[in-house]
Write an enzyme that holds these catalytic residues in place. Structure first.
Site, short mmCIF file in Angstrom:
data_model
loop_
_atom_site.label_atom_id
_atom_site.label_comp_id
_atom_site.label_asym_id
_atom_site.label_seq_id
_atom_site.Cartn_x
_atom_site.Cartn_y
_atom_site.Cartn_z
N GLU A 174 9.38 15.15 15.63
CA GLU A 174 9.81 15.01 14.25
C GLU A 174 9.00 15.99 13.40
O GLU A 174 7.77 15.92 13.35
CB GLU A 174 9.60 13.58 13.77
CG GLU A 174 10.17 13.35 12.39
CD GLU A 174 10.04 11.91 11.90
OE1 GLU A 174 8.97 11.32 12.10
OE2 GLU A 174 11.01 11.39 11.32
N GLU A 178 9.77 0.75 10.65
CA GLU A 178 10.83 1.73 10.42
C GLU A 178 10.17 3.09 10.61
O GLU A 178 9.43 3.54 9.74
CB GLU A 178 11.42 1.57 9.01
CG GLU A 178 12.81 2.12 8.89
CD GLU A 178 12.82 3.59 8.53
OE1 GLU A 178 12.86 4.43 9.47
OE2 GLU A 178 12.79 3.90 7.34
N CYS A 195 13.55 10.29 7.19
CA CYS A 195 13.40 9.75 8.55
C CYS A 195 14.68 9.92 9.35
O CYS A 195 14.63 10.10 10.56
CB CYS A 195 12.94 8.31 8.51
SG CYS A 195 13.95 7.27 7.47
N LYS A 220 0.85 -1.19 0.00
CA LYS A 220 0.00 0.00 0.00
C LYS A 220 0.88 1.24 0.00
O LYS A 220 1.48 1.59 1.01
CB LYS A 220 -0.94 0.06 1.21
CG LYS A 220 -2.03 1.12 0.97
CD LYS A 220 -2.65 1.68 2.23
CE LYS A 220 -1.88 2.81 2.84
NZ LYS A 220 -1.80 4.05 2.04
P1 NAP Z 1 1.92 8.09 8.35
O1 NAP Z 1 0.59 8.60 8.70
O2 NAP Z 1 2.66 7.30 9.36
O3 NAP Z 1 1.75 7.23 7.01
C1 NAP Z 1 2.63 6.23 6.57
C2 NAP Z 1 1.82 5.14 5.87
O4 NAP Z 1 0.92 4.52 6.79
C3 NAP Z 1 0.95 5.68 4.75
O5 NAP Z 1 0.87 4.72 3.71
C4 NAP Z 1 -0.38 5.83 5.44
O6 NAP Z 1 -1.46 5.85 4.58
C5 NAP Z 1 -0.41 4.61 6.31
N1 NAP Z 1 -1.32 4.68 7.44
C6 NAP Z 1 -1.79 5.77 8.09
N2 NAP Z 1 -2.63 5.41 9.08
C7 NAP Z 1 -2.71 4.06 9.08
C8 NAP Z 1 -3.39 3.09 9.86
N3 NAP Z 1 -4.21 3.44 10.86
N4 NAP Z 1 -3.23 1.78 9.57
C9 NAP Z 1 -2.41 1.39 8.58
N5 NAP Z 1 -1.75 2.26 7.79
C10 NAP Z 1 -1.86 3.59 8.04
O7 NAP Z 1 2.80 9.23 7.86
P2 NAP Z 1 2.29 10.48 7.02
O8 NAP Z 1 0.89 10.87 7.27
O9 NAP Z 1 2.62 10.20 5.63
O10 NAP Z 1 3.22 11.61 7.63
C11 NAP Z 1 3.05 12.02 8.99
C12 NAP Z 1 4.39 12.02 9.70
O11 NAP Z 1 4.99 10.71 9.65
C13 NAP Z 1 5.45 12.87 9.06
O12 NAP Z 1 5.34 14.21 9.34
C14 NAP Z 1 6.70 12.25 9.62
O13 NAP Z 1 6.95 12.69 10.92
C15 NAP Z 1 6.39 10.81 9.66
N6 NAP Z 1 6.94 10.08 8.51
C16 NAP Z 1 8.02 9.30 8.72
C17 NAP Z 1 8.59 8.61 7.67
C18 NAP Z 1 9.77 7.73 7.84
O14 NAP Z 1 10.39 7.37 6.87
N7 NAP Z 1 10.12 7.34 9.03
C19 NAP Z 1 8.06 8.74 6.40
C20 NAP Z 1 6.93 9.55 6.20
C21 NAP Z 1 6.39 10.19 7.28
P3 NAP Z 1 -1.92 7.23 3.88
O15 NAP Z 1 -0.79 8.17 3.86
O16 NAP Z 1 -2.29 6.77 2.54
O17 NAP Z 1 -3.07 7.73 4.68
#
Ligand code: NAP
Ligand code: MG
Length: 493
Positions: free
Chosen positions: A389, A257, A291, A182
């Site tokens: 973060e 991760e 990250c 996904k």
């Molecule tokens: P996120 O909410 O953690 O999303 C990452 C993935 O998980 C996306 O595919 C997201 O889907 C999915 N997801 C969200 N809620 C879920 C749930 N309840 N069950 C299963 N999957 C779920 O991250 P984001 O919204 O993209 O960004 C928010 C924050 O996450 C950023 O500001 C940053 O701090 C952090 N982040 C960290 C990394 C890393 O590499 N460590 C990468 C990106 C973001 P959808 O996005 O399609 O809703």
């Protein structure tokens, strides 16, 4: 819109069991170019019913059909062919990646090259998975088999869209698992572009499935589905915690991760120019949407003021602009949501610390979710901008007094993904390396990442490792087989 020949303004479906299928309820969602704020594609939005279809396809492909009898050698061959196909289309894929995520085209080109390298690395590893013979007493033979874990649900973020897909798919397929990927809702396009390649190079239907949709619906349904054996997730710590709780109901294997607030530590004896460049590169590469971003810059007091000055001078030269322009060093943030989130931290930072440079939208650019590279200094490690973060181009510079204080501040965080230390003193470098509680430590550099070496975090940055041989282990079960070689009946009664 770009004047390039790549056309991506179209509707993508989900890729399930080797076919393109619309969402059962017909729903789609828009995908944007963050530099123009325009819709560039529509993508099928999977509901629980679509996820169920994908899991059943992956389950069937794992349990029967040609995949379970495909040899490791042949799985490797398929992965090599896939890598080659991606290389042949690297230019177009990089352009789509840059347009969809906002990252500079030059960085997108590196990412796509890394995608092929990742598939090649695991192609080579597929037939090097070894069991072993266990040294039990002579009247028996005990050996260990390594077997694929089963159906893997793989949920990825938007910052390195196709590279994160490769980090997940390559080891899983080498191990013999089947996958449901996904992508992040913001950046599904490159994964969808390569979906057809799997079929083309000869992966059986159902081995790789791609479902699009929101985390709260499609992602959550995947994690909860009893047909899934393993969940691999990259994203925020907040969602990581939700995933662990949901996966606990069926005791799925989970690897996470998550994010970080990684310290980048500078001692006075470091090479000055390399250090200042390393501080900027470590935090502003990929617009800071990394990250392992070196977002806490720890500088020894004796060089602190001069270091902030040098960083500020050099940061003025960072060229912000459209992702497809080759001289661009920073593009827009990925989405309006991320722009708003980072902007709110800029306001918090202005109350907590001092601004050396940046702090808002670049005035010269019109549309697009651009944020200036921002350096806050005189930050306290207890400030929100040093603890949370931000995932944007925001650096928090913190002074320290001596090695032990640097280590104490560096470790004073709930995260433990990465860290870097800059010094010419090899003894000091290794003392610091050994004292830091983080999964990846760089000495006199920050960010280089190689597929051959493990990647993952301590503490709330997650558990399990991706990349390297350890990345493959995370998709393997261990089966111990005991063979009785003693013909004497069991003297039990
Ligand atoms: P996120 O909410 O953690 O999303 C990452 C993935 O998980 C996306 O595919 C997201 O889907 C999915 N997801 C969200 N809620 C879920 C749930 N309840 N069950 C299963 N999957 C779920 O991250 P984001 O919204 O993209 O960004 C928010 C924050 O996450 C950023 O500001 C940053 O701090 C952090 N982040 C960290 C990394 C890393 O590499 N460590 C990468 C990106 C973001 P959808 O996005 O399609 O809703
Ligand atoms: Mg989201």
């Amino acid at each position: 819109m770009s004047s390039s020949p790549t056309v991506i303004a179209k509707t993508y479906k989900n890729f399930v069991n080797g076919q393109w299928v619309a969402a059962a309820d017909g729903k789609t969602f828009p995908v944007y170019d963050p530099s123009t704020e325009e819709v560039i594609a529509h993508v099928a939005a999977a509901s629980a019913a679509d996820v169920d279809h994908a899991v059943k396809s992956a389950r069937a492909a794992f349990d029967s059909g040609p995949w379970p009898s495909t040899t490791a050698q042949d799985r490797g061959r398929l992965l090599y062919k896939l890598a080659e196909k991606i290389r042949q289309n690297a230019g177009a894929l990089a352009e789509i990646e840059a347009r969809n995520s906002g990252k500079p085209i030059v960085e997108a080109e590196y990412d796509i090259a890394d995608v092929s390298t990742c598939f090649e690395y695991y192609a080579g590893l597929a037939n090097k998975v070894l069991g072993h013979v266990n040294p039990v007493p002579a009247n028996a033979l005990s050996f260990t088999l390594r077997e694929p874990m089963g159906v893997a649900a793989q949920i990825i973020p938007w910052n390195y869209p196709l590279l994160m897909a490769a980090w997940k798919l390559a080891p899983a397929l080498a191990a013999g698992c089947t996958c449901i990927l996904k992508p992040a809702e913001q950046t599904p396009l490159t994964a969808l572009e390569i979906a057809g390649y799997f079929e083309e190079v000869g992966f059986p239907p159902g081995v790789v499935n791609i479902v699009n949709g929101l985390g709260e619906t499609a992602g959550a349904a995947l994690v909860a589905h009893p047909g899934v054996d393993k969940v691999a997730f990259t994203g925020s710590a907040a969602v990581g915690k939700i995933i662990v709780k949901s996966a606990a109901d069926t005791l799925k294997r989970v690897t996470l991760e998550l994010g970080g607030k990684s310290p980048n530590i500078f001692f006075p004896d470091a090479d000055w120019e390399a250090a200042v460049d390393g501080a900027l590169f470590g935090v502003f590469i990929n617009q800071g949407e990394v990250c392992s971003a070196g977002s806490r810059i720890l500088v020894e007091k004796s060089i602190y003021s001069k270091f902030v000055e040098s960083m500020t001078e050099k940061a003025k030269r960072i060229k912000l602009g459209a992702p497809l322009e080759r001289e661009t060093k920073m593009g827009p943030l990925v989405s309006k949501e991320q722009y708003d989130r980072v902007s709110s931290y800029l306001e918090i930072g202005k109350k907590e610390a001092k601004v050396a440079i940046g702090g808002g939208r670049p005035k010269q650019l019109g549309k697009g979710y651009y944020v200036e590279p921002t350096i806050f200094y005189d930050v306290k490690n207890s400030d929100r901008i040093a603890r949370e973060e931000i995932f944007g181009p925001v650096a928090s510079v913190i002074p320290f007094d001596g090695e032990s204080e640097a280590i104490r501040i560096a470790n004073d965080t709930p995260y433990g993904l990465a860290a870097a230390v800059w010094t010419r003193d090899i003894y000091k470098a290794f003392r610091v390396v050994k004292s830091l509680r983080a999964g990846i430590i760089w000495v006199n550099h920050m960010q280089p990442t190689y597929v051959e070496a493990p990647w993952g975090g301590y503490k709330q940055s997650g558990f399990g490792r991706e990349l390297g041989p350890m990345g493959l282990e995370e998709y393997l079960e261990t089966k111990q087989v005991f063979v009785n070689l003693d013909e004497t009946p069991i003297a039990w009664y």
